[in-house]
Design an enzyme around this catalytic site. Sequence first.
Site, PDB file in Angstrom:
ATOM      1  N   ASN A 135      -8.284  -9.805  -1.729  1.00  0.00           N
ATOM      2  CA  ASN A 135      -7.347  -9.053  -0.886  1.00  0.00           C
ATOM      3  C   ASN A 135      -7.607  -9.301   0.592  1.00  0.00           C
ATOM      4  O   ASN A 135      -8.754  -9.174   1.051  1.00  0.00           O
ATOM      5  CB  ASN A 135      -7.481  -7.553  -1.156  1.00  0.00           C
ATOM      6  CG  ASN A 135      -7.010  -7.152  -2.531  1.00  0.00           C
ATOM      7  OD1 ASN A 135      -6.833  -7.975  -3.414  1.00  0.00           O
ATOM      8  ND2 ASN A 135      -6.818  -5.854  -2.724  1.00  0.00           N
ATOM      9  N   GLU A 153     -10.763   0.205 -10.557  1.00  0.00           N
ATOM     10  CA  GLU A 153     -11.855  -0.008  -9.604  1.00  0.00           C
ATOM     11  C   GLU A 153     -13.079   0.811  -9.994  1.00  0.00           C
ATOM     12  O   GLU A 153     -12.971   1.991 -10.341  1.00  0.00           O
ATOM     13  CB  GLU A 153     -11.429   0.340  -8.172  1.00  0.00           C
ATOM     14  CG  GLU A 153     -12.541   0.092  -7.162  1.00  0.00           C
ATOM     15  CD  GLU A 153     -12.092   0.127  -5.702  1.00  0.00           C
ATOM     16  OE1 GLU A 153     -12.978   0.089  -4.820  1.00  0.00           O
ATOM     17  OE2 GLU A 153     -10.875   0.182  -5.439  1.00  0.00           O
ATOM     18  N   SER A 156      -6.439  -7.032   6.959  1.00  0.00           N
ATOM     19  CA  SER A 156      -6.773  -6.898   8.379  1.00  0.00           C
ATOM     20  C   SER A 156      -6.593  -8.202   9.149  1.00  0.00           C
ATOM     21  O   SER A 156      -6.183  -8.184  10.317  1.00  0.00           O
ATOM     22  CB  SER A 156      -8.217  -6.398   8.540  1.00  0.00           C
ATOM     23  OG  SER A 156      -8.351  -5.092   8.041  1.00  0.00           O
ATOM     24  N   SER A 187       0.839  -1.198   0.000  1.00  0.00           N
ATOM     25  CA  SER A 187       0.000   0.000   0.000  1.00  0.00           C
ATOM     26  C   SER A 187       0.874   1.247   0.000  1.00  0.00           C
ATOM     27  O   SER A 187       2.095   1.188   0.190  1.00  0.00           O
ATOM     28  CB  SER A 187      -0.898   0.013   1.237  1.00  0.00           C
ATOM     29  OG  SER A 187      -0.096   0.156   2.409  1.00  0.00           O
ATOM     30  N   ASP A 227      -1.145  -1.627  -4.102  1.00  0.00           N
ATOM     31  CA  ASP A 227      -2.540  -1.664  -3.650  1.00  0.00           C
ATOM     32  C   ASP A 227      -3.051  -0.231  -3.478  1.00  0.00           C
ATOM     33  O   ASP A 227      -2.436   0.575  -2.779  1.00  0.00           O
ATOM     34  CB  ASP A 227      -2.599  -2.417  -2.317  1.00  0.00           C
ATOM     35  CG  ASP A 227      -4.008  -2.704  -1.855  1.00  0.00           C
ATOM     36  OD1 ASP A 227      -4.923  -2.741  -2.704  1.00  0.00           O
ATOM     37  OD2 ASP A 227      -4.202  -2.910  -0.640  1.00  0.00           O
ATOM     38  N   HIS A 242     -11.747  -6.438  -2.888  1.00  0.00           N
ATOM     39  CA  HIS A 242     -10.972  -5.804  -1.816  1.00  0.00           C
ATOM     40  C   HIS A 242     -11.718  -5.985  -0.490  1.00  0.00           C
ATOM     41  O   HIS A 242     -12.863  -6.397  -0.461  1.00  0.00           O
ATOM     42  CB  HIS A 242     -10.805  -4.312  -2.102  1.00  0.00           C
ATOM     43  CG  HIS A 242      -9.791  -4.010  -3.161  1.00  0.00           C
ATOM     44  ND1 HIS A 242      -8.674  -3.254  -2.922  1.00  0.00           N
ATOM     45  CD2 HIS A 242      -9.718  -4.371  -4.463  1.00  0.00           C
ATOM     46  CE1 HIS A 242      -7.962  -3.152  -4.027  1.00  0.00           C
ATOM     47  NE2 HIS A 242      -8.578  -3.826  -4.986  1.00  0.00           N
ATOM     48  N   GLY A 254     -10.859  -2.652   6.619  1.00  0.00           N
ATOM     49  CA  GLY A 254     -10.717  -2.570   8.066  1.00  0.00           C
ATOM     50  C   GLY A 254     -11.310  -3.753   8.811  1.00  0.00           C
ATOM     51  O   GLY A 254     -11.742  -4.744   8.226  1.00  0.00           O
TER      52      GLY A 254
END
Length: 332
Positions: A275, A145, A278, A56, A93, A232, A190
């Site tokens: 993906n 996206e 978390s 990221s 990402d 994602h 998250g």
Amino acid sequence: MFSYKDIGLVNTKDMFAKAMKGGYAIPAYNFNNMEQMQAIIQACVETKSPVILQVSKGARAYADKFILRNMARGAVEYAEELGCKIPIVLHLDHGPNFEVAKDCIDNGFSSVMIDGSALPYDENVALTKKVVDYAHQFDVTVEGELGVLAGVEDDVVAAESHYTKPEEVQDFVSKTGVDSLAISIGTSHGRCKFTPEQCTRSPDGVLIPPPLAFDVLEGVEQKLPGFPIVLHGSSSVPMEYVRIIEQFGGKIPDSVGIPEEQLRKAAKSAVCKINIDSDGRLAMTAAIRKFFAENPGKFDPREYLGPAREELKKMYMHKNIEVLGSAGHALD
């Protein structure tokens, strides 16, 4: 210009084609440090799974882009040392703009995502096409996206989600030339992927999330038959890790993720990249909190990062075998 081919990486083109044909999804695991990279490679070698190492914007700032590139080189060599030359992609990402995407392409990334999903449609198309035109000169694959995922992950923040509109995807892919498309069907970034109000509760008080919008996924598949789709925000937020974290002093209330059976279903469709970030953070934090609580006199980072790495490896192996179905496909 530094080519990813010089360090033994691959792009996603063949990887995705094989995944779609085989009815499984490629794991895309985020990493920021050596222990995370080791856990990912160990798990994928032992399960013989292809893998996407995701970086990221926050990871680039934390670990330095040159260190990450050399960690990817090390990952390729490490896999070979462990006895299996698995296909490995180094992927950006949520690239925020053309400049970051270009910098990654110029410095050894084999795949980049450009995230213009929060922009007006025409601006998203223009930005994505600009990245594609540059990336394809160097055989780097590009993920775009459509639709907005709610939640927080590094610098990616959205208050609410907007499902992808199937009627837009064909036009978007045609105009941009992207190699894969991330869509929004109810996943979220998250550890709190849904609010308590969006969920029901089990008799023992565990939050039960609403189902993913598989009708949207089916609509996208009808408009783009045979095209690689990406999900994602697909961590499952295992309750055993949440309980360990809270048992040993953490406070992460209302944590809820995507049920693994729904991800298994998605992996059998056109979704060929899922993906997961978390879950890795939770696994590491649970192991480290537990270690410190049980060993208050310890302070050697190797002694607490070692168990964290082992827990990560265990979790990634489970994902490859039981959730994504990618185990055994590294040598296809």
